[in-house]
Scaffold this active site. Structure first.
Site, PDB file in Angstrom:
ATOM      1  N   ILE A 159      -7.002  75.483 -10.161  1.00 14.98           N
ATOM      2  CA  ILE A 159      -7.106  74.255  -9.363  1.00 14.98           C
ATOM      3  C   ILE A 159      -8.261  73.389  -9.879  1.00 14.98           C
ATOM      4  N   LYS A 191      -9.848  85.716  -5.839  1.00 17.32           N
ATOM      5  CA  LYS A 191      -8.720  85.299  -4.978  1.00 17.32           C
ATOM      6  C   LYS A 191      -7.558  86.291  -4.882  1.00 17.32           C
ATOM      7  N   SER A 217      -8.238  78.740   2.472  1.00 13.81           N
ATOM      8  CA  SER A 217      -6.874  79.184   2.206  1.00 13.81           C
ATOM      9  C   SER A 217      -6.072  79.325   3.490  1.00 13.81           C
ATOM     10  N   THR A 244      -4.220  81.593   4.027  1.00 15.36           N
ATOM     11  CA  THR A 244      -4.151  83.027   4.327  1.00 15.36           C
ATOM     12  C   THR A 244      -4.980  83.355   5.574  1.00 15.36           C
ATOM     13  N   TYR A 289      -9.991  89.394   1.478  1.00 16.95           N
ATOM     14  CA  TYR A 289     -10.048  88.055   0.867  1.00 16.95           C
ATOM     15  C   TYR A 289     -10.038  86.977   1.952  1.00 16.95           C
ATOM     16  N   LYS A 323     -12.971  84.086   3.435  1.00 18.34           N
ATOM     17  CA  LYS A 323     -12.755  82.640   3.593  1.00 18.34           C
ATOM     18  C   LYS A 323     -13.147  82.202   5.011  1.00 18.34           C
ATOM     19  N   TYR A 346      -5.705  75.471   1.490  1.00 19.31           N
ATOM     20  CA  TYR A 346      -4.544  75.308   0.613  1.00 19.31           C
ATOM     21  C   TYR A 346      -3.426  76.243   1.045  1.00 19.31           C
ATOM     22  N   ASN A 375       1.866  86.408  -7.539  1.00 18.28           N
ATOM     23  CA  ASN A 375       2.497  85.331  -6.773  1.00 18.28           C
ATOM     24  C   ASN A 375       3.863  84.965  -7.342  1.00 18.28           C
ATOM     25  N   PHE A 390      10.964  90.354  -2.458  1.00 16.60           N
ATOM     26  CA  PHE A 390      10.412  91.243  -1.432  1.00 16.60           C
ATOM     27  C   PHE A 390      11.083  91.024  -0.073  1.00 16.60           C
ATOM     28  N   ARG A 410       6.968  93.375   1.131  1.00 18.11           N
ATOM     29  CA  ARG A 410       5.610  93.623   0.640  1.00 18.11           C
ATOM     30  C   ARG A 410       4.661  93.722   1.840  1.00 18.11           C
TER      31      ARG A 410
HETATM   32  P1  NAD Z   1      -9.011  80.645 -10.297  1.00 18.98           P
HETATM   33  O1  NAD Z   1      -9.340  82.084 -10.340  1.00 18.98           O
HETATM   34  O2  NAD Z   1      -8.097  80.102 -11.328  1.00 18.98           O
HETATM   35  O3  NAD Z   1     -10.353  79.770 -10.303  1.00 18.98           O
HETATM   36  C1  NAD Z   1     -11.562  80.240  -9.780  1.00 18.98           C
HETATM   37  C2  NAD Z   1     -12.634  80.006 -10.830  1.00 18.98           C
HETATM   38  O4  NAD Z   1     -13.870  80.526 -10.320  1.00 18.98           O
HETATM   39  C3  NAD Z   1     -12.344  80.736 -12.128  1.00 18.98           C
HETATM   40  O5  NAD Z   1     -12.473  79.841 -13.220  1.00 18.98           O
HETATM   41  C4  NAD Z   1     -13.389  81.838 -12.191  1.00 18.98           C
HETATM   42  O6  NAD Z   1     -13.779  82.134 -13.513  1.00 18.98           O
HETATM   43  C5  NAD Z   1     -14.515  81.235 -11.367  1.00 18.98           C
HETATM   44  N1  NAD Z   1     -15.397  82.220 -10.755  1.00 18.98           N
HETATM   45  C6  NAD Z   1     -15.034  83.353 -10.105  1.00 18.98           C
HETATM   46  N2  NAD Z   1     -16.142  83.988  -9.679  1.00 18.98           N
HETATM   47  C7  NAD Z   1     -17.215  83.234 -10.054  1.00 18.98           C
HETATM   48  C8  NAD Z   1     -18.613  83.368  -9.892  1.00 18.98           C
HETATM   49  N3  NAD Z   1     -19.142  84.433  -9.292  1.00 18.98           N
HETATM   50  N4  NAD Z   1     -19.413  82.404 -10.395  1.00 18.98           N
HETATM   51  C9  NAD Z   1     -18.891  81.323 -11.030  1.00 18.98           C
HETATM   52  N5  NAD Z   1     -17.573  81.157 -11.221  1.00 18.98           N
HETATM   53  C10 NAD Z   1     -16.740  82.102 -10.733  1.00 18.98           C
HETATM   54  O7  NAD Z   1      -8.446  80.325  -8.847  1.00 18.98           O
HETATM   55  P2  NAD Z   1      -7.783  79.011  -8.275  1.00 18.98           P
HETATM   56  O8  NAD Z   1      -6.364  79.307  -8.007  1.00 18.98           O
HETATM   57  O9  NAD Z   1      -8.133  77.847  -9.104  1.00 18.98           O
HETATM   58  O10 NAD Z   1      -8.527  78.933  -6.878  1.00 18.98           O
HETATM   59  C11 NAD Z   1      -9.683  78.169  -6.668  1.00 18.98           C
HETATM   60  C12 NAD Z   1     -10.178  78.413  -5.263  1.00 18.98           C
HETATM   61  O11 NAD Z   1      -9.130  78.129  -4.344  1.00 18.98           O
HETATM   62  C13 NAD Z   1     -10.583  79.860  -4.982  1.00 18.98           C
HETATM   63  O12 NAD Z   1     -11.713  79.853  -4.160  1.00 18.98           O
HETATM   64  C14 NAD Z   1      -9.383  80.441  -4.241  1.00 18.98           C
HETATM   65  O13 NAD Z   1      -9.757  81.464  -3.358  1.00 18.98           O
HETATM   66  C15 NAD Z   1      -8.898  79.227  -3.474  1.00 18.98           C
HETATM   67  N6  NAD Z   1      -7.466  79.301  -3.141  1.00 18.98           N
HETATM   68  C16 NAD Z   1      -6.550  79.476  -4.138  1.00 18.98           C
HETATM   69  C17 NAD Z   1      -5.197  79.576  -3.820  1.00 18.98           C
HETATM   70  C18 NAD Z   1      -4.153  79.819  -4.879  1.00 18.98           C
HETATM   71  O14 NAD Z   1      -3.058  80.261  -4.553  1.00 18.98           O
HETATM   72  N7  NAD Z   1      -4.411  79.518  -6.149  1.00 18.98           N
HETATM   73  C19 NAD Z   1      -4.786  79.478  -2.479  1.00 18.98           C
HETATM   74  C20 NAD Z   1      -5.745  79.261  -1.507  1.00 18.98           C
HETATM   75  C21 NAD Z   1      -7.091  79.167  -1.850  1.00 18.98           C
HETATM   76  C1  UD1 Z   2      -0.023  85.385  -1.225  1.00 16.78           C
HETATM   77  C2  UD1 Z   2      -1.078  86.163  -0.468  1.00 16.78           C
HETATM   78  C3  UD1 Z   2      -1.975  85.162   0.245  1.00 16.78           C
HETATM   79  C4  UD1 Z   2      -2.595  84.190  -0.760  1.00 16.78           C
HETATM   80  C5  UD1 Z   2      -1.469  83.493  -1.531  1.00 16.78           C
HETATM   81  C6  UD1 Z   2      -1.984  82.549  -2.603  1.00 16.78           C
HETATM   82  C7  UD1 Z   2      -0.132  88.347   0.141  1.00 16.78           C
HETATM   83  C8  UD1 Z   2       0.412  89.168   1.227  1.00 16.78           C
HETATM   84  N1  UD1 Z   2      -0.436  87.065   0.473  1.00 16.78           N
HETATM   85  O1  UD1 Z   2       0.654  84.582  -0.306  1.00 16.78           O
HETATM   86  O2  UD1 Z   2      -2.997  85.829   0.949  1.00 16.78           O
HETATM   87  O3  UD1 Z   2      -3.373  83.197  -0.107  1.00 16.78           O
HETATM   88  O4  UD1 Z   2      -0.648  84.489  -2.147  1.00 16.78           O
HETATM   89  O5  UD1 Z   2      -2.645  83.241  -3.615  1.00 16.78           O
HETATM   90  O6  UD1 Z   2      -0.342  88.798  -0.975  1.00 16.78           O
HETATM   91  N2  UD1 Z   2       7.601  87.160  -3.512  1.00 16.78           N
HETATM   92  C9  UD1 Z   2       8.662  87.870  -4.038  1.00 16.78           C
HETATM   93  N3  UD1 Z   2       8.471  88.481  -5.248  1.00 16.78           N
HETATM   94  C10 UD1 Z   2       7.303  88.396  -5.943  1.00 16.78           C
HETATM   95  C11 UD1 Z   2       6.234  87.655  -5.402  1.00 16.78           C
HETATM   96  C12 UD1 Z   2       6.418  87.055  -4.163  1.00 16.78           C
HETATM   97  O7  UD1 Z   2       9.715  87.963  -3.442  1.00 16.78           O
HETATM   98  O8  UD1 Z   2       7.191  88.994  -7.042  1.00 16.78           O
HETATM   99  C13 UD1 Z   2       7.805  86.461  -2.222  1.00 16.78           C
HETATM  100  C14 UD1 Z   2       6.827  86.871  -1.131  1.00 16.78           C
HETATM  101  O9  UD1 Z   2       7.313  87.941  -0.398  1.00 16.78           O
HETATM  102  C15 UD1 Z   2       6.738  85.565  -0.324  1.00 16.78           C
HETATM  103  C16 UD1 Z   2       6.947  84.470  -1.368  1.00 16.78           C
HETATM  104  O10 UD1 Z   2       7.588  85.090  -2.464  1.00 16.78           O
HETATM  105  O11 UD1 Z   2       7.793  85.493   0.598  1.00 16.78           O
HETATM  106  C17 UD1 Z   2       5.634  83.850  -1.847  1.00 16.78           C
HETATM  107  O12 UD1 Z   2       4.762  84.891  -2.269  1.00 16.78           O
HETATM  108  P1  UD1 Z   2       3.350  84.562  -2.946  1.00 16.78           P
HETATM  109  O13 UD1 Z   2       3.538  83.592  -4.043  1.00 16.78           O
HETATM  110  O14 UD1 Z   2       2.696  85.863  -3.275  1.00 16.78           O
HETATM  111  O15 UD1 Z   2       2.519  83.782  -1.835  1.00 16.78           O
HETATM  112  P2  UD1 Z   2       2.155  84.200  -0.327  1.00 16.78           P
HETATM  113  O16 UD1 Z   2       2.975  85.322   0.133  1.00 16.78           O
HETATM  114  O17 UD1 Z   2       2.226  82.962   0.474  1.00 16.78           O
END
Ligand code: NAD
Ligand code: UD1
Length: 348
Positions: A12, A94, A134, A136, A158, A162, A187, A209, A228, A303
């Site tokens: 992101i 994450k 998040s 979550t 996790y 948050k 998000y 994911n 799943f 899952r």
């Molecule tokens: P990402 O892992 O790609 O990015 C996180 C970045 O933080 C990475 O570049 C990593 O190297 C860096 N990092 C980790 N620990 C660190 C530390 N101790 N010091 C400095 N840098 C550090 O993840 P993302 O998907 O880009 O997510 C960004 C943020 O959004 C995270 O806080 C994550 O929890 C939150 N978030 C992500 C999602 C998702 O599905 N991607 C959903 C909800 C919230």
């Molecule tokens: C998951 C995390 C959530 C986190 C989010 C973003 C769990 C239980 N939840 O959410 O905490 O904030 O990712 O990082 O891990 N699915 C399949 N097959 C797969 C993968 C996923 O069927 O191989 C299904 C899942 O059951 C779900 C949907 O796809 O119904 C989305 O899954 P996913 O992308 O992992 O996101 P979340 O479940 O929303």
């Protein structure tokens, strides 16, 4: 305006960095690269160079738990007469599964790291922060669409970190309500990639994911998708989620920075999602239609920790930030596939 982006090299963070630089912001990326590649920085730079954009970007390798390294960035910026005016705090760990296995690591990096950052911000009189929260944190919920006033009940370490960070931010705001400008962005499921096909999600190992799993099945790095559960209480029996294009999500951060800038002080938690729910089967079908790739799948058991249906009420983001998502599920599939096809091994 100079911004510090912790974790700015991640999925992101990298997309948001590029957008901010294109819009003239002065960006400092601070990242440990524990879950990202330095190559993305070069991609950002060459993209801007090829567009002839004059930009201000510094990249510093460091950990948010390292107080002296982080503090130096604030002090140096002040010395340069170009103080950091706001922080977008992406840095953190994450993985839900890893957090269950190593909870202390998650509390240390996410919570202690954020406490460190906030102390340094306070000492250096930087009072604006956008935090990556998040969806979550809502945990098990039957009430969709999910609005920000729903009770939070995270089901894994996790998610608990948050919530702890949101509480810390709220307490800090209350300690001096005339000073802090704080926005937690909750998000939903960020997916897709930059339309250039040059930047995208690059998970280490087998993705947990759905979306990156599907693109890796499409490129044949993985044989088939495991679905799943097909017996959820949803229209077609598969799980329903809110998938938001990474570019829409990144734009939400620019609007959040603008929102904070316009306020004297503020604390808000705001959902960022598409506001729509799509099932796993719908995603597979749309991906196949948009890309022409076949996604073989197998139905597996549910899952642990999954819920049937999750999607956001995004009216608060629309009202406060003037933000709304613009990109369709089809665009998500096309851009996500374009990235994966051009970079079968991600950045490596
Ligand atoms: P990402 O892992 O790609 O990015 C996180 C970045 O933080 C990475 O570049 C990593 O190297 C860096 N990092 C980790 N620990 C660190 C530390 N101790 N010091 C400095 N840098 C550090 O993840 P993302 O998907 O880009 O997510 C960004 C943020 O959004 C995270 O806080 C994550 O929890 C939150 N978030 C992500 C999602 C998702 O599905 N991607 C959903 C909800 C919230
Ligand atoms: C998951 C995390 C959530 C986190 C989010 C973003 C769990 C239980 N939840 O959410 O905490 O904030 O990712 O990082 O891990 N699915 C399949 N097959 C797969 C993968 C996923 O069927 O191989 C299904 C899942 O059951 C779900 C949907 O796809 O119904 C989305 O899954 P996913 O992308 O992992 O996101 P979340 O479940 O929303």
């Amino acid at each position: 305006m100079r911004l510090l982006l912790t974790g700015g090299a991640g999925f992101i963070g990298s997309h948001t960095s590029l957008l901010l630089l294109q819009r003239g912001y002065d960006v400092i990326i601070y990242d440990s690269f524990v879950n990202s590649s330095y190559k993305v920085i070069n991609v950002i730079k060459s993209y801007l160079d090829s567009d002839g954009i004059d930009y201000k970007l510094k990249t510093i390798k460091g950990d948010i738990r390292d107080k002296s390294s982080l503090e130096k960035i604030f002090k140096d910026s002040i010395k340069e007469g170009n103080a950091i005016q706001a922080v977008i705090h992406f840095a953190g760990l994450k993985s839900v599964a890893e957090s269950v296995k190593y909870p202390l690591k998650y509390w240390d990096v996410n919570v202690c790291g954020t406490k460190n950052l906030l102390e340094i911000m306070k000492d250096n009189e930087c009072y604006s922060i956008v935090f990556s929260s998040s969806a979550t944190i809502y945990g098990l919920t039957n009430a969709v669409p999910i609005s920000e006033d729903q009770t939070v009940s995270p089901m894994n370490p996790y998610g608990k970190t948050k919530v702890a960070i949101e509480n810390m931010l709220c307490d800090l705001f209350k300690s001096n309500m005339n000073l802090w400008k704080i926005c937690s962005l909750r998000y939903f499921n960020p997916v897709g990639a930059h339309p250039s096909g040059l930047m995208g999600e690059d998970p280490i190992g087998i993705p947990s994911n759905l979306f990156p799993y599907i693109t890796q099945v499409a490129i044949r790095r993985i044989n088939l998708l495991k679905v799943f559960g097909d017996n959820w209480n949803t229209e077609d029996g598969s799980g329903v989620r809110d998938y938001i294009h990474i570019m829409d999500l990144s734009e939400g951060h620019i609007d959040a920075i603008g929102f904070l800038k316009s306020k004297k002080s503020i604390y808000e938690s705001i959902n960022l999602g598409s506001g729509k729910g799509y099932s796993v089967f719908q995603i597979i079908r749309e991906f196949e239609l948009s890309t022409g790739c076949e996604i073989p799948f197998l139905i597996e058991g549910r899952r642990d920790g999954d819920v049937a249906e999750y999607y956001a009420d995004i009216s608060k983001a629309e009202r406060l930030l003037g933000w709304s998502p613009k990109r369709s599920l089809k665009q998500i599939c096309i851009d996500g596939w374009n990235w994966q096809r051009n970079n079968p091994e991600g950045y490596t």
